[in-house]
Design an enzyme around this catalytic site. Structure first.
Site, PDB file in Angstrom:
ATOM      1  N   SER A  51      22.518  11.175  86.946  1.00  0.00           N
ATOM      2  CA  SER A  51      21.281  10.895  86.200  1.00  0.00           C
ATOM      3  C   SER A  51      20.386  12.116  86.004  1.00  0.00           C
ATOM      4  CB  SER A  51      20.480   9.815  86.929  1.00  0.00           C
ATOM      5  OG  SER A  51      20.176  10.233  88.247  1.00  0.00           O
ATOM      6  N   TYR A  52      20.644  13.216  86.712  1.00  0.00           N
ATOM      7  CA  TYR A  52      19.787  14.416  86.568  1.00  0.00           C
ATOM      8  C   TYR A  52      20.089  15.093  85.238  1.00  0.00           C
ATOM      9  CZ  TYR A  52      19.357  14.172  91.751  1.00  0.00           C
ATOM     10  OH  TYR A  52      19.143  13.774  93.057  1.00  0.00           O
ATOM     11  N   SER A  53      19.124  15.346  84.329  1.00  0.00           N
ATOM     12  CA  SER A  53      17.706  15.119  84.441  1.00  0.00           C
ATOM     13  C   SER A  53      17.251  14.205  83.292  1.00  0.00           C
ATOM     14  CB  SER A  53      16.969  16.464  84.365  1.00  0.00           C
ATOM     15  OG  SER A  53      17.555  17.270  83.309  1.00  0.00           O
TER      16      SER A  53
END
Length: 312
Positions: A51-53
């Site tokens: 999920s980053y970023s």
């Protein structure tokens, strides 16, 4: 960083480099410089998530993994331990078995590798039975796509149920927990979660160990405003008595060692029961020395007591 810690079958550095900034507050060339400097100093443990970023405007998630993957392409894959997470990518949320499996494939593609060393469930998904989650993770281990599995944000009840399922069914079991834990956030880990980590021999790898930068000491009462995407949450600690007590204790111990407050804060964290390696990120190579110094800083009992009392 000569000493290593054990996380399941993995041997890792006593300071884990957080990858949340890669492709976000650190552009690709700066990210490469940070990664190069960390590994040149003997570090081998890199933490990221699919999920980053995604929180940044114009980002979709996966940016950090992609940057790490391009960096990894010019290195010996087996010289580093890569941890990533499943469950919070905007297009692959939750922990249903098909989601876990597809997310793992996407992470492997972005990282440009055939295996993930440590694979976390990022946030628990209580709509899915523990049996389904653990079986899906076990399948990835059996297929050789994941070496060890771990857990991040979860209730103690679900954590116990997950481990007890693994023990009963003989599936892969969690070897680590990544809790929110720092000098200004002890109750997010200490208590039931820490007791479970001890009972089941989970290595704790805390995130937000510097409280979004507050424990670096760059936020001061009446001090200059800090231009950082995380300044709001960090500066909030200045409004609390505990925050001010902790800063004073950090200053005192840091001065005695000619060390940075960040080094002392992470050394305190590293000294806590069950903690194998704190996670900390650096947006520039200039921020790394304070982090790399953590394994070499030995705090005596009196200093640890001073710091612990300040956190109460």
């Amino acid at each position: 960083m000569h000493s290593t810690r054990t996380v399941g079958s993995l041997r890792v550095s006593p300071l884990c480099l957080g990858g949340n900034v890669f492709g976000w507050t650190a552009d690709e060339s700066t990210s490469f410089a940070v990664l190069d400097a960390y590994t040149a100093a003997g570090g081998n443990f890199i933490d990221t998530a699919d999920s980053y970023s995604a929180w940044a405007p114009g980002h979709a998630g996966g940016e950090s993994e992609a940057v790490i993957g391009r960096w990894l392409a010019r290195r010996d894959r087996d010289s580093v331990v890569i941890a990533t997470k499943v469950g919070a990518h905007p297009e692959l949320t939750g922990l249903a078995a098909p989601t876990i499996k597809r997310a793992a494939e996407e992470s492997l593609r972005r990282l440009g590798t055939d295996h993930i060393d440590l694979y976390y469930t990022h946030f628990d998904d209580e709509t899915v039975e523990v049996s389904e989650i653990m079986t899906a993770l076990d399948d990835l281990v059996t297929e050789g796509k994941v070496r060890e599995i771990a857990v991040s944000n979860i209730t103690p009840e679900r954590l116990r149920a997950s481990i007890e399922f693994s023990v009963a069914e003989g599936t892969a079991r969690y070897v680590a927990i990544q809790p929110h834990y720092s000098m200004v956030s002890r109750d997010t880990y200490e208590g039931e979660r820490a007791a479970l980590a001890e009972e089941f021999n989970l290595a704790a790898l805390p995130y937000w160990g510097l409280a979004a930068g507050f424990l670096t000491g760059k936020y001061r009462p009446g001090g200059a405003e800090v231009n950082s995407p995380r300044a709001g949450s960090a500066a909030a600690h200045l409004a609390t008595e505990r925050g001010l007590r902790v800063l004073a204790a950090l200053d005192e111990v840091a001065a005695a060692h000619s060390a940075a407050p960040a080094t002392v804060a992470l050394a305190w964290l590293a000294s806590r029961p069950t903690v194998a390696a704190p996670i900390a990120s650096a947006s520039t190579p200039a921020q790394l020395p304070a982090l790399l110094a953590v394994p070499d800083l030995t705090l005596n009992d009196a200093e640890l007591a001073t710091l612990t009392e300040a956190t109460a």
